[in-house]
Each structure stands twice: as C-alpha cells, then as structure tokens.
Motif scaffolding. Structure first.
Motif, PDB file in Angstrom:
ATOM      1  N   MET A   1       0.622  -1.380   0.066  1.00  0.00           N
ATOM      2  CA  MET A   1       0.087  -0.047   0.331  1.00  0.00           C
ATOM      3  C   MET A   1       1.218   0.928   0.124  1.00  0.00           C
ATOM      4  SD  MET A   1      -2.884  -0.268  -0.410  1.00  0.00           S
ATOM      5  CE  MET A   1      -3.958   1.102   0.277  1.00  0.00           C
ATOM      6  N   VAL A   2       2.319   1.196   0.667  1.00  0.00           N
ATOM      7  CA  VAL A   2       2.528   1.992   0.551  1.00  0.00           C
ATOM      8  C   VAL A   2       3.403   2.677  -0.259  1.00  0.00           C
ATOM      9  CG1 VAL A   2       5.077   3.041   1.367  1.00  0.00           C
ATOM     10  CG2 VAL A   2       3.361   1.962   3.443  1.00  0.00           C
ATOM     11  N   ALA A   3       3.340   1.935  -1.367  1.00  0.00           N
ATOM     12  CA  ALA A   3       4.096   1.723  -3.106  1.00  0.00           C
ATOM     13  C   ALA A   3       3.341   2.145  -3.317  1.00  0.00           C
ATOM     14  CB  ALA A   3       4.826   0.417  -3.294  1.00  0.00           C
ATOM     15  N   VAL A   4       1.655   2.020  -3.223  1.00  0.00           N
ATOM     16  CA  VAL A   4       0.775   2.676  -4.060  1.00  0.00           C
ATOM     17  C   VAL A   4       0.869   4.512  -3.673  1.00  0.00           C
ATOM     18  CG1 VAL A   4      -1.845   3.073  -4.762  1.00  0.00           C
ATOM     19  CG2 VAL A   4      -0.482   1.223  -4.844  1.00  0.00           C
ATOM     20  N   LEU A   5       0.872   4.758  -2.384  1.00  0.00           N
ATOM     21  CA  LEU A   5       0.360   5.753  -1.892  1.00  0.00           C
ATOM     22  C   LEU A   5       1.426   7.056  -2.437  1.00  0.00           C
ATOM     23  CD1 LEU A   5      -0.995   5.834   1.457  1.00  0.00           C
ATOM     24  CD2 LEU A   5      -2.127   5.627  -0.312  1.00  0.00           C
ATOM     25  N   ARG A  14       1.416   7.722 -15.917  1.00  0.00           N
ATOM     26  CA  ARG A  14       0.791   6.471 -16.464  1.00  0.00           C
ATOM     27  C   ARG A  14      -0.429   6.040 -17.365  1.00  0.00           C
ATOM     28  NH1 ARG A  14       3.353   1.010 -15.261  1.00  0.00           N
ATOM     29  NH2 ARG A  14       2.596   0.287 -16.908  1.00  0.00           N
ATOM     30  N   ARG A  15      -1.484   6.461 -16.697  1.00  0.00           N
ATOM     31  CA  ARG A  15      -2.260   6.721 -16.706  1.00  0.00           C
ATOM     32  C   ARG A  15      -3.396   6.710 -18.230  1.00  0.00           C
ATOM     33  NH1 ARG A  15      -6.997   4.519 -14.109  1.00  0.00           N
ATOM     34  NH2 ARG A  15      -7.697   4.597 -15.867  1.00  0.00           N
ATOM     35  N   ALA A  16      -2.464   9.175 -17.319  1.00  0.00           N
ATOM     36  CA  ALA A  16      -2.964   9.886 -19.185  1.00  0.00           C
ATOM     37  C   ALA A  16      -2.565   9.693 -20.348  1.00  0.00           C
ATOM     38  CB  ALA A  16      -2.600  11.172 -17.849  1.00  0.00           C
ATOM     39  N   LEU A  17      -1.173   9.324 -19.986  1.00  0.00           N
ATOM     40  CA  LEU A  17      -0.450   8.658 -21.260  1.00  0.00           C
ATOM     41  C   LEU A  17      -1.208   6.848 -22.246  1.00  0.00           C
ATOM     42  CD1 LEU A  17       3.557   9.256 -20.364  1.00  0.00           C
ATOM     43  CD2 LEU A  17       1.894  10.336 -21.565  1.00  0.00           C
ATOM     44  N   GLY A  18      -2.163   6.511 -21.250  1.00  0.00           N
ATOM     45  CA  GLY A  18      -2.698   5.882 -21.834  1.00  0.00           C
ATOM     46  C   GLY A  18      -2.269   4.508 -21.838  1.00  0.00           C
ATOM     47  N   ALA A  19      -2.260   3.801 -20.128  1.00  0.00           N
ATOM     48  CA  ALA A  19      -2.136   3.113 -20.142  1.00  0.00           C
ATOM     49  C   ALA A  19      -3.401   2.421 -19.603  1.00  0.00           C
ATOM     50  CB  ALA A  19      -0.624   2.789 -18.660  1.00  0.00           C
ATOM     51  N   ARG A  20      -3.534   1.405 -19.404  1.00  0.00           N
ATOM     52  CA  ARG A  20      -4.823   0.596 -19.065  1.00  0.00           C
ATOM     53  C   ARG A  20      -4.802   0.336 -17.875  1.00  0.00           C
ATOM     54  NH1 ARG A  20      -7.468  -1.047 -24.033  1.00  0.00           N
ATOM     55  NH2 ARG A  20      -7.712   0.862 -25.233  1.00  0.00           N
ATOM     56  N   PRO A  21      -5.951   0.783 -16.784  1.00  0.00           N
ATOM     57  CA  PRO A  21      -5.847  -0.315 -15.426  1.00  0.00           C
ATOM     58  C   PRO A  21      -5.293  -1.746 -15.348  1.00  0.00           C
ATOM     59  CG  PRO A  21      -7.765   0.549 -16.268  1.00  0.00           C
ATOM     60  CD  PRO A  21      -7.340   0.719 -17.671  1.00  0.00           C
ATOM     61  N   ARG A  22      -5.812  -2.701 -16.389  1.00  0.00           N
ATOM     62  CA  ARG A  22      -4.366  -3.737 -16.080  1.00  0.00           C
ATOM     63  C   ARG A  22      -3.311  -3.854 -16.292  1.00  0.00           C
ATOM     64  NH1 ARG A  22      -3.920  -5.942 -21.684  1.00  0.00           N
ATOM     65  NH2 ARG A  22      -5.373  -5.180 -23.293  1.00  0.00           N
ATOM     66  N   HIS A  23      -2.940  -2.577 -16.608  1.00  0.00           N
ATOM     67  CA  HIS A  23      -1.259  -2.461 -17.016  1.00  0.00           C
ATOM     68  C   HIS A  23      -1.324  -2.580 -16.014  1.00  0.00           C
ATOM     69  CE1 HIS A  23      -2.190  -1.647 -21.640  1.00  0.00           C
ATOM     70  NE2 HIS A  23      -1.683  -2.760 -21.184  1.00  0.00           N
ATOM     71  N   ILE A  24      -1.283  -1.137 -15.105  1.00  0.00           N
ATOM     72  CA  ILE A  24      -1.118  -1.064 -13.596  1.00  0.00           C
ATOM     73  C   ILE A  24      -1.381  -1.758 -13.182  1.00  0.00           C
ATOM     74  CG2 ILE A  24      -1.722   0.586 -11.726  1.00  0.00           C
ATOM     75  CD1 ILE A  24      -0.571   2.390 -14.751  1.00  0.00           C
ATOM     76  N   ALA A  25      -2.356  -2.775 -12.481  1.00  0.00           N
ATOM     77  CA  ALA A  25      -2.015  -3.498 -11.542  1.00  0.00           C
ATOM     78  C   ALA A  25      -1.667  -4.722 -12.316  1.00  0.00           C
ATOM     79  CB  ALA A  25      -3.532  -4.591 -11.840  1.00  0.00           C
ATOM     80  N   ALA A  82      -0.811 -12.387  -2.893  1.00  0.00           N
ATOM     81  CA  ALA A  82      -1.157 -12.066  -1.981  1.00  0.00           C
ATOM     82  C   ALA A  82      -1.425 -11.283  -1.863  1.00  0.00           C
ATOM     83  CB  ALA A  82      -1.310 -13.682  -1.528  1.00  0.00           C
ATOM     84  N   ALA A  83       0.088 -11.037  -1.037  1.00  0.00           N
ATOM     85  CA  ALA A  83      -0.024  -8.953  -0.233  1.00  0.00           C
ATOM     86  C   ALA A  83       0.135  -8.483  -1.901  1.00  0.00           C
ATOM     87  CB  ALA A  83       1.159  -9.246   0.508  1.00  0.00           C
ATOM     88  N   GLY A  84       0.187  -8.672  -2.380  1.00  0.00           N
ATOM     89  CA  GLY A  84      -0.136  -6.953  -3.441  1.00  0.00           C
ATOM     90  C   GLY A  84      -1.071  -7.398  -4.512  1.00  0.00           C
ATOM     91  N   ALA A  85      -2.396  -8.290  -3.772  1.00  0.00           N
ATOM     92  CA  ALA A  85      -3.749  -8.170  -4.867  1.00  0.00           C
ATOM     93  C   ALA A  85      -4.083  -6.821  -4.587  1.00  0.00           C
ATOM     94  CB  ALA A  85      -4.723  -9.483  -5.081  1.00  0.00           C
ATOM     95  N   TYR A  86      -4.267  -6.426  -3.005  1.00  0.00           N
ATOM     96  CA  TYR A  86      -5.103  -5.034  -3.090  1.00  0.00           C
ATOM     97  C   TYR A  86      -5.036  -4.261  -3.503  1.00  0.00           C
ATOM     98  CZ  TYR A  86      -7.748  -1.911  -0.646  1.00  0.00           C
ATOM     99  OH  TYR A  86      -8.303  -0.819   0.120  1.00  0.00           O
ATOM    100  N   PRO A  87      -3.157  -3.743  -3.186  1.00  0.00           N
ATOM    101  CA  PRO A  87      -2.755  -2.202  -3.150  1.00  0.00           C
ATOM    102  C   PRO A  87      -2.331  -2.528  -5.165  1.00  0.00           C
ATOM    103  CG  PRO A  87      -1.322  -3.648  -1.878  1.00  0.00           C
ATOM    104  CD  PRO A  87      -2.108  -4.521  -2.412  1.00  0.00           C
ATOM    105  N   ALA A  88      -3.022  -3.708  -5.428  1.00  0.00           N
ATOM    106  CA  ALA A  88      -2.580  -3.925  -7.378  1.00  0.00           C
ATOM    107  C   ALA A  88      -4.323  -3.023  -7.821  1.00  0.00           C
ATOM    108  CB  ALA A  88      -2.722  -4.816  -7.818  1.00  0.00           C
ATOM    109  N   THR A  89      -4.561  -3.075  -7.496  1.00  0.00           N
ATOM    110  CA  THR A  89      -6.434  -3.063  -7.720  1.00  0.00           C
ATOM    111  C   THR A  89      -7.105  -2.097  -7.393  1.00  0.00           C
ATOM    112  OG1 THR A  89      -7.301  -3.982  -5.735  1.00  0.00           O
ATOM    113  CG2 THR A  89      -7.334  -5.782  -7.528  1.00  0.00           C
ATOM    114  N   ARG A  90      -6.067  -1.576  -6.000  1.00  0.00           N
ATOM    115  CA  ARG A  90      -6.858   0.266  -5.779  1.00  0.00           C
ATOM    116  C   ARG A  90      -5.689   1.590  -6.722  1.00  0.00           C
ATOM    117  NH1 ARG A  90      -5.630   2.971   0.283  1.00  0.00           N
ATOM    118  NH2 ARG A  90      -6.387   5.118  -0.559  1.00  0.00           N
TER     119      ARG A  90
END
Length: 102
Positions: A1-5, A14-25, A82-90
């Motif tokens: 979570m800290v990495a996401v924040l 990255r999203r503004a340049l065209g990355a899709r949510p699945r790319h970020i996740a 398992a630990a990265g699933a929630y931060p990735a979706t967030r």
C-alpha cells in the motif's frame, strides 16, 4: 500500500499517457511477486547456510530435503501475490486527473 501511495503521481502519469488499469495492476503484481520470490530465495539460502554450518561445526552430515529449497521461493511468490493483490487493484482504480493533482 505504501508503494501505491508514494507512486500516485507516477500512476497518474502512466494512466494519462494511455496505460490501462490492467497494465498498472500487472506492474504492481509483478513487483510484489518478484519481491516475494526474492525473499523466499534469500530465506532458503540463509536456512541452507545455517544447516550446513551447524552440521560442519558438529561434524554431522548435512541433510536437506531438496523440495524445501524449491518450496521456499514458491511460497514467497504466492505470499507476494496475495499481499500485492489489494494494492494492485487500488492502484489500477486511481483516476489519472486525480492522481496528477496530488
């Protein structure tokens, strides 16, 4: 979570340049999996080193089950995923405009 924040601005860019949510996740899941696997490898290596060192000091024959050496990185990978699933979706749900404002 800290990495996401901490990386909200990067995610927004990255999203503004065209990355899709699945790319970020996918990026965050890959990073979590790599970190978990590295931790499992480090733990298995340290454990093997301790077993061999103690066995040599005691003049024993070191015996290590080979499946345990493969299980540690695999378990680390699963824990990382398992630990990265929630931060990735967030991270994938962050809106580009909102992320760039922060």
């Amino acid at each position: 979570m800290v990495a996401v924040l901490e990386r909200t601005h990067e995610i927004g860019l990255r999203r503004a340049l065209g990355a899709r949510p699945r790319h970020i996740a996918g990026q965050f899941l890959l990073e979590a999996a790599a970190t978990g696997t590295a931790g499992g490898l480090a733990g298995a290596s340290l454990g093997l080193l301790v077993v061999v060192t103690v066995a040599l000091i005691q003049q024993w024959t070191p015996i290590v089950a080979t499946w345990t050496l493969a299980a540690a990185p695999t378990l680390g990978l699963l824990v990382g995923l398992a630990a990265g699933a929630y931060p990735a979706t967030r991270a994938a749900r962050i809106e580009p405009v909102e992320a760039l404002r922060r």
